[in-house]
Write an enzyme that holds these catalytic residues in place. Sequence first.
Site, mmCIF file in Angstrom:
data_model
loop_
_atom_site.group_PDB
_atom_site.id
_atom_site.type_symbol
_atom_site.label_atom_id
_atom_site.label_comp_id
_atom_site.label_asym_id
_atom_site.label_seq_id
_atom_site.Cartn_x
_atom_site.Cartn_y
_atom_site.Cartn_z
ATOM 1 N N ARG A 171 21.783 117.555 44.998
ATOM 2 C CA ARG A 171 22.514 118.029 46.177
ATOM 3 C C ARG A 171 21.980 117.347 47.444
ATOM 4 O O ARG A 171 22.619 116.474 48.003
ATOM 5 C CB ARG A 171 22.407 119.572 46.275
ATOM 6 C CG ARG A 171 23.358 120.208 47.284
ATOM 7 C CD ARG A 171 22.918 120.146 48.725
ATOM 8 N NE ARG A 171 21.618 120.753 48.962
ATOM 9 C CZ ARG A 171 20.975 120.639 50.116
ATOM 10 N NH1 ARG A 171 21.490 119.964 51.123
ATOM 11 N NH2 ARG A 171 19.779 121.183 50.274
ATOM 12 N N ASP A 172 20.792 117.714 47.850
ATOM 13 C CA ASP A 172 20.263 117.188 49.116
ATOM 14 C C ASP A 172 20.095 115.674 49.023
ATOM 15 O O ASP A 172 20.373 114.935 49.976
ATOM 16 C CB ASP A 172 18.910 117.857 49.411
ATOM 17 C CG ASP A 172 18.533 117.816 50.880
ATOM 18 O OD1 ASP A 172 19.196 117.082 51.642
ATOM 19 O OD2 ASP A 172 17.581 118.511 51.270
ATOM 20 N N HIS B 77 10.325 122.971 52.222
ATOM 21 C CA HIS B 77 11.399 121.999 51.980
ATOM 22 C C HIS B 77 11.191 120.871 52.992
ATOM 23 O O HIS B 77 11.764 120.878 54.086
ATOM 24 C CB HIS B 77 12.757 122.695 52.185
ATOM 25 C CG HIS B 77 13.951 121.807 52.014
ATOM 26 N ND1 HIS B 77 14.770 121.851 50.906
ATOM 27 C CD2 HIS B 77 14.489 120.844 52.816
ATOM 28 C CE1 HIS B 77 15.754 120.976 51.039
ATOM 29 N NE2 HIS B 77 15.607 120.353 52.188
ATOM 30 N N CYS C 161 19.910 113.982 55.401
ATOM 31 C CA CYS C 161 20.898 114.969 55.803
ATOM 32 C C CYS C 161 21.947 114.244 56.633
ATOM 33 O O CYS C 161 21.604 113.544 57.584
ATOM 34 C CB CYS C 161 20.248 116.085 56.619
ATOM 35 S SG CYS C 161 21.477 117.265 57.221
ATOM 36 N N ASN D 209 14.047 113.808 50.843
ATOM 37 C CA ASN D 209 13.074 114.877 50.586
ATOM 38 C C ASN D 209 11.820 114.226 50.023
ATOM 39 O O ASN D 209 11.865 113.118 49.489
ATOM 40 C CB ASN D 209 13.601 115.822 49.497
ATOM 41 C CG ASN D 209 14.842 116.559 49.926
ATOM 42 O OD1 ASN D 209 15.940 116.102 49.687
ATOM 43 N ND2 ASN D 209 14.673 117.694 50.561
HETATM 44 P P1 HMG Z 1 35.001 123.897 60.071
HETATM 45 O O1 HMG Z 1 35.758 122.629 60.268
HETATM 46 O O2 HMG Z 1 34.545 124.654 61.283
HETATM 47 O O3 HMG Z 1 35.744 124.879 59.063
HETATM 48 O O4 HMG Z 1 33.714 123.544 59.201
HETATM 49 P P2 HMG Z 1 37.085 125.661 59.144
HETATM 50 O O5 HMG Z 1 36.809 127.008 58.590
HETATM 51 O O6 HMG Z 1 37.714 125.523 60.489
HETATM 52 O O7 HMG Z 1 37.993 124.860 58.053
HETATM 53 C C1 HMG Z 1 38.426 123.524 58.275
HETATM 54 C C2 HMG Z 1 38.905 122.921 56.955
HETATM 55 O O8 HMG Z 1 37.843 122.863 56.009
HETATM 56 C C3 HMG Z 1 40.007 123.735 56.276
HETATM 57 O O9 HMG Z 1 40.793 122.812 55.542
HETATM 58 C C4 HMG Z 1 39.246 124.593 55.295
HETATM 59 O O10 HMG Z 1 40.024 125.018 54.196
HETATM 60 C C5 HMG Z 1 38.160 123.636 54.837
HETATM 61 P P3 HMG Z 1 42.159 122.188 56.140
HETATM 62 O O11 HMG Z 1 42.991 123.404 56.462
HETATM 63 O O12 HMG Z 1 41.749 121.419 57.379
HETATM 64 O O13 HMG Z 1 42.655 121.326 55.032
HETATM 65 N N1 HMG Z 1 36.955 124.335 54.398
HETATM 66 C C6 HMG Z 1 36.338 124.112 53.222
HETATM 67 N N2 HMG Z 1 36.616 123.275 52.200
HETATM 68 C C7 HMG Z 1 35.779 123.317 51.146
HETATM 69 N N3 HMG Z 1 34.687 124.113 51.083
HETATM 70 C C8 HMG Z 1 34.397 124.951 52.076
HETATM 71 C C9 HMG Z 1 35.240 124.963 53.208
HETATM 72 N N4 HMG Z 1 35.207 125.656 54.372
HETATM 73 C C10 HMG Z 1 36.266 125.271 55.081
HETATM 74 N N5 HMG Z 1 33.311 125.728 52.006
HETATM 75 C C11 HMG Z 1 32.055 124.116 57.541
HETATM 76 C C12 HMG Z 1 32.786 124.532 58.823
HETATM 77 C C13 HMG Z 1 30.861 125.027 57.396
HETATM 78 C C14 HMG Z 1 32.989 124.232 56.366
HETATM 79 C C15 HMG Z 1 31.622 122.643 57.704
HETATM 80 O O14 HMG Z 1 30.910 122.553 58.880
HETATM 81 C C16 HMG Z 1 30.764 122.180 56.556
HETATM 82 O O15 HMG Z 1 31.225 122.001 55.427
HETATM 83 N N6 HMG Z 1 29.460 121.947 56.822
HETATM 84 C C17 HMG Z 1 28.508 121.594 55.781
HETATM 85 C C18 HMG Z 1 27.674 120.450 56.238
HETATM 86 C C19 HMG Z 1 26.684 120.107 55.149
HETATM 87 O O16 HMG Z 1 26.984 120.187 53.969
HETATM 88 N N7 HMG Z 1 25.488 119.691 55.580
HETATM 89 C C20 HMG Z 1 24.452 119.317 54.665
HETATM 90 C C21 HMG Z 1 23.877 120.483 53.927
HETATM 91 S S1 HMG Z 1 22.653 121.373 54.847
HETATM 92 C C22 HMG Z 1 21.216 120.461 54.649
HETATM 93 O O17 HMG Z 1 21.228 119.399 54.097
HETATM 94 C C23 HMG Z 1 19.924 121.052 55.125
HETATM 95 C C24 HMG Z 1 19.047 121.598 53.986
HETATM 96 O O18 HMG Z 1 18.786 120.596 53.015
HETATM 97 C C25 HMG Z 1 17.705 122.115 54.547
HETATM 98 C C26 HMG Z 1 17.009 121.078 55.450
HETATM 99 O O19 HMG Z 1 16.653 120.002 54.970
HETATM 100 O O20 HMG Z 1 16.875 121.399 56.629
HETATM 101 C C27 HMG Z 1 19.733 122.752 53.262
HETATM 102 MG MG MG Z 2 17.167 119.113 53.143
#
Ligand code: HMG
Ligand code: MG
Length: 302
Positions: free
Chosen positions: A15-16, A207, A240, A249
């Site tokens: 994933r990450d 992490h 990220c 990581n």
């Molecule tokens: P948004 O644009 O504000 O969402 O994004 P929305 O609710 O307005 O929806 C917009 C569109 O996205 C719609 O589709 C929804 O259906 C769709 P459209 O009508 O335009 O066709 N949608 C989705 N589709 C699939 N799965 C979903 C989903 N939700 C809405 N769950 C949202 C808000 C949170 C969805 C967006 O910002 C997002 O996906 N962010 C994730 C970013 C991400 O994955 N970042 C990396 C992971 S975190 C990380 O790596 C850190 C970590 O490792 C720890 C560390 O290292 O610090 C964990």
């Molecule tokens: Mg991470």
Amino acid sequence: MSFPERVKIVEVGPRDGLQNEAVTVPAEIKVQLVEKLADAGLPVIECGAFVSPKWVPQMATSAQVFKQVEKRAGISYPMLVPNLKGLELALEAGVEEIALFAAASETFSQKNTNCSIAESIERFNAVIDAAQSEDLKIRGYISCVLGCPYEGKVSFDTVSMITQKLFDKGCYEVSLGDTIGVGTAGEARALIEILAKHAPVDKLAAHFHDTYGQALANIHAVMQCGVAVVDSSVAGLGGCPYAKGASGNVATEDVVYMLDGMGIETGVDMDRLLDAGRFISDFLGREPVSRAATALLRKRAG
Ligand code: HMG
Ligand code: MG
């Protein structure tokens, strides 16, 4: 100095690690990677994320990957979920454990999830309520605990507030993300000492991304405070997408090498782990980003 006798390693490479790869990795390759990590004895393997495919295209095949992985007894396969839509997709795929994420920095929260910290807390409260009614296990993540790519220093009080909220809502573990790997050992230790006032240290996970080469030192430091869960990525994959310049990581091979040397049990077989790292690195066409893997693979080649 006292260290835990056993450390649980949470493998986040599929994933990450892969979420930040520019090359599209087909679902079959991800499935094979997860199987090889399971062969190596990793007890927790995060397989993907039900996030917007527009935001993170690499995770678009997560449902397929999760369904195709042959689930083994004793291994957890958590999936990242940002909102109720993600939970719905996770439930459809038959997921039993999810990981939620929030950030300790306002700007990062906006860039990563398009909402403020307060809104993200409301969001995860709703997801936790719905997930609990389906008996899912829930892990929490907090990003930017030792620094933010946009704001620099973050407040440990904010990290502590979010940590408490995640535990109060029923997360079984909270993983502390040094998303851009800027932290150093003294700060990592100081953070745990502050969190320990209100949170169970044995349920905190380290992490740490290895951008500045500090991850192993930071893990060593926080283990002395009682942290016994470490997140890592095979072959040091990752980064990220919303933290420019964040590299992978800490490599699982480096963590296992250090813990093996310290006599701390992990249950991970280094040889099998090297196979998994070699497999995904060959697919990506590069060497593993792990000093231990590089040295051990060279030795293996004779
Ligand atoms: P948004 O644009 O504000 O969402 O994004 P929305 O609710 O307005 O929806 C917009 C569109 O996205 C719609 O589709 C929804 O259906 C769709 P459209 O009508 O335009 O066709 N949608 C989705 N589709 C699939 N799965 C979903 C989903 N939700 C809405 N769950 C949202 C808000 C949170 C969805 C967006 O910002 C997002 O996906 N962010 C994730 C970013 C991400 O994955 N970042 C990396 C992971 S975190 C990380 O790596 C850190 C970590 O490792 C720890 C560390 O290292 O610090 C964990
Ligand atoms: Mg991470």
